[in-house]
Write a protein that holds these residues in place. Structure first.
Motif, PDB file in Angstrom:
ATOM      1  N   GLY A  42       0.805  -1.218   0.000  1.00  0.00           N
ATOM      2  CA  GLY A  42       0.000   0.000   0.000  1.00  0.00           C
ATOM      3  C   GLY A  42       0.836   1.264   0.000  1.00  0.00           C
ATOM      4  N   SER A  43       2.049   1.179   0.513  1.00  0.00           N
ATOM      5  CA  SER A  43       2.915   2.362   0.566  1.00  0.00           C
ATOM      6  C   SER A  43       3.432   2.772  -0.805  1.00  0.00           C
ATOM      7  N   VAL A  44       3.389   1.885  -1.796  1.00  0.00           N
ATOM      8  CA  VAL A  44       3.903   2.255  -3.118  1.00  0.00           C
ATOM      9  C   VAL A  44       2.879   3.005  -3.954  1.00  0.00           C
ATOM     10  N   TYR A  45       1.605   2.965  -3.545  1.00  0.00           N
ATOM     11  CA  TYR A  45       0.561   3.675  -4.290  1.00  0.00           C
ATOM     12  C   TYR A  45       0.913   5.155  -4.370  1.00  0.00           C
ATOM     13  N   GLU A  46       1.063   5.648  -5.579  1.00  0.00           N
ATOM     14  CA  GLU A  46       1.444   7.023  -5.927  1.00  0.00           C
ATOM     15  C   GLU A  46       2.863   7.402  -5.519  1.00  0.00           C
ATOM     16  N   ASN A  47       3.510   6.658  -4.626  1.00  0.00           N
ATOM     17  CA  ASN A  47       4.882   6.965  -4.218  1.00  0.00           C
ATOM     18  C   ASN A  47       5.912   6.258  -5.092  1.00  0.00           C
ATOM     19  N   CYS A  48       5.508   5.168  -5.737  1.00  0.00           N
ATOM     20  CA  CYS A  48       6.374   4.388  -6.619  1.00  0.00           C
ATOM     21  C   CYS A  48       5.536   3.994  -7.837  1.00  0.00           C
ATOM     22  N   PRO A  49       5.231   4.945  -8.716  1.00  0.00           N
ATOM     23  CA  PRO A  49       4.267   4.698  -9.797  1.00  0.00           C
ATOM     24  C   PRO A  49       4.720   3.726 -10.874  1.00  0.00           C
ATOM     25  N   ASN A  50       5.991   3.352 -10.894  1.00  0.00           N
ATOM     26  CA  ASN A  50       6.509   2.472 -11.945  1.00  0.00           C
ATOM     27  C   ASN A  50       6.773   1.046 -11.486  1.00  0.00           C
ATOM     28  N   VAL A  51       6.320   0.679 -10.296  1.00  0.00           N
ATOM     29  CA  VAL A  51       6.553  -0.675  -9.788  1.00  0.00           C
ATOM     30  C   VAL A  51       5.840  -1.685 -10.680  1.00  0.00           C
ATOM     31  N   GLU A  52       6.603  -2.693 -11.108  1.00  0.00           N
ATOM     32  CA  GLU A  52       6.070  -3.759 -11.957  1.00  0.00           C
ATOM     33  C   GLU A  52       5.928  -5.076 -11.209  1.00  0.00           C
ATOM     34  N   ARG A  53       6.886  -5.344 -10.283  1.00  0.00           N
ATOM     35  CA  ARG A  53       6.850  -6.594  -9.510  1.00  0.00           C
ATOM     36  C   ARG A  53       7.096  -6.263  -8.049  1.00  0.00           C
ATOM     37  N   PHE A  54       6.339  -6.941  -7.198  1.00  0.00           N
ATOM     38  CA  PHE A  54       6.453  -6.740  -5.758  1.00  0.00           C
ATOM     39  C   PHE A  54       6.404  -8.109  -5.101  1.00  0.00           C
ATOM     40  N   MET A  55       7.504  -8.514  -4.504  1.00  0.00           N
ATOM     41  CA  MET A  55       7.624  -9.838  -3.870  1.00  0.00           C
ATOM     42  C   MET A  55       7.224 -10.952  -4.837  1.00  0.00           C
ATOM     43  N   GLY A  56       7.610 -10.811  -6.096  1.00  0.00           N
ATOM     44  CA  GLY A  56       7.331 -11.830  -7.103  1.00  0.00           C
ATOM     45  C   GLY A  56       5.963 -11.744  -7.739  1.00  0.00           C
ATOM     46  N   VAL A  57       5.134 -10.811  -7.314  1.00  0.00           N
ATOM     47  CA  VAL A  57       3.781 -10.664  -7.852  1.00  0.00           C
ATOM     48  C   VAL A  57       3.770  -9.544  -8.887  1.00  0.00           C
ATOM     49  N   ASP A  58       3.183  -9.824 -10.052  1.00  0.00           N
ATOM     50  CA  ASP A  58       3.083  -8.824 -11.110  1.00  0.00           C
ATOM     51  C   ASP A  58       2.037  -7.787 -10.725  1.00  0.00           C
ATOM     52  N   VAL A  59       2.477  -6.552 -10.504  1.00  0.00           N
ATOM     53  CA  VAL A  59       1.558  -5.477 -10.112  1.00  0.00           C
ATOM     54  C   VAL A  59       1.573  -4.321 -11.110  1.00  0.00           C
ATOM     55  N   GLY A  60       2.397  -4.427 -12.137  1.00  0.00           N
ATOM     56  CA  GLY A  60       2.577  -3.336 -13.089  1.00  0.00           C
ATOM     57  C   GLY A  60       1.367  -3.027 -13.935  1.00  0.00           C
ATOM     58  N   MET A  61       0.474  -3.987 -14.087  1.00  0.00           N
ATOM     59  CA  MET A  61      -0.709  -3.765 -14.922  1.00  0.00           C
ATOM     60  C   MET A  61      -1.818  -3.033 -14.162  1.00  0.00           C
ATOM     61  N   VAL A  62      -1.635  -2.815 -12.882  1.00  0.00           N
ATOM     62  CA  VAL A  62      -2.640  -2.115 -12.078  1.00  0.00           C
ATOM     63  C   VAL A  62      -2.231  -0.638 -11.992  1.00  0.00           C
ATOM     64  N   SER A  63      -3.009   0.196 -12.638  1.00  0.00           N
ATOM     65  CA  SER A  63      -2.694   1.623 -12.743  1.00  0.00           C
ATOM     66  C   SER A  63      -2.856   2.346 -11.405  1.00  0.00           C
ATOM     67  N   HIS A  64      -1.982   3.323 -11.181  1.00  0.00           N
ATOM     68  CA  HIS A  64      -2.084   4.197 -10.016  1.00  0.00           C
ATOM     69  C   HIS A  64      -3.037   5.356 -10.315  1.00  0.00           C
ATOM     70  N   LYS A  65      -3.572   5.416 -11.522  1.00  0.00           N
ATOM     71  CA  LYS A  65      -4.468   6.505 -11.928  1.00  0.00           C
ATOM     72  C   LYS A  65      -5.925   6.137 -11.656  1.00  0.00           C
ATOM     73  N   GLN A  66      -6.174   5.696 -10.443  1.00  0.00           N
ATOM     74  CA  GLN A  66      -7.518   5.370  -9.959  1.00  0.00           C
ATOM     75  C   GLN A  66      -7.478   5.588  -8.457  1.00  0.00           C
TER      76      GLN A  66
END
Length: 135
Positions: free
Chosen positions: A63-87
């Motif tokens: 939750g701390s990466v929301y808007e603070n790290c807008p380019n994160v693609e993988r987090f602890m091996g989980v693909d999160v890059g397809m989830v936009s921060h523009k919501q």
């Protein structure tokens, strides 16, 4: 708070309760090294729910990466890059939570999603104090 405008991959080793808060605009990947020989020690975790670590909240809260790290693609091996921060955070969190729940099931977890979310996910957006981490 870890603030940096150059780091693209962050590798963190620490206990489940470390609670690192990254503020990194170029960050693409977060790797968290937790001792697999040690049971999860996340706050208020019940003794019978410590065999699997809480991906997404142990050591670094996703939750701390929301808007603070807008380019994160993988987090602890989980693909999160397809989830936009523009919501909204709530919409973003709902989509991210589903990805981490699927990861939990792949690791052998057996709880239904609502039960999993009550004990293995966070409530509300993590807040960065106005006194630290801001320019």
């Amino acid at each position: 708070v870890f603030r940096n405008n150059h780091v693209e991959k962050l590798v963190v080793t620490g206990p489940c309760t470390f609670n690192l808060f990254p503020v990194m605009e170029k960050l693409k990947e977060v790797v968290v090294n937790l001792e697999t020989s040690v049971n999860c020690s996340y706050w208020k975790s019940k003794i019978n729910d410590r065999s699997l670590h809480r991906a997404g909240i142990c050591c670094v809260n996703i939750g701390s990466v929301y808007e603070n790290c807008p380019n994160v693609e993988r987090f602890m091996g989980v693909d999160v890059g397809m989830v936009s921060h523009k919501q909204s955070f709530e919409e973003w969190n709902t989509k991210i939570k589903k990805r981490f729940y699927d990861d939990y099931l792949q690791q052998g977890g057996s709880k239904e999603m609502n039960a999993w979310a009550k004990t293995r996910w966070f409530e509300g957006r993590p807040v960065l104090s106005k006194h630290i981490g801001h320019d």
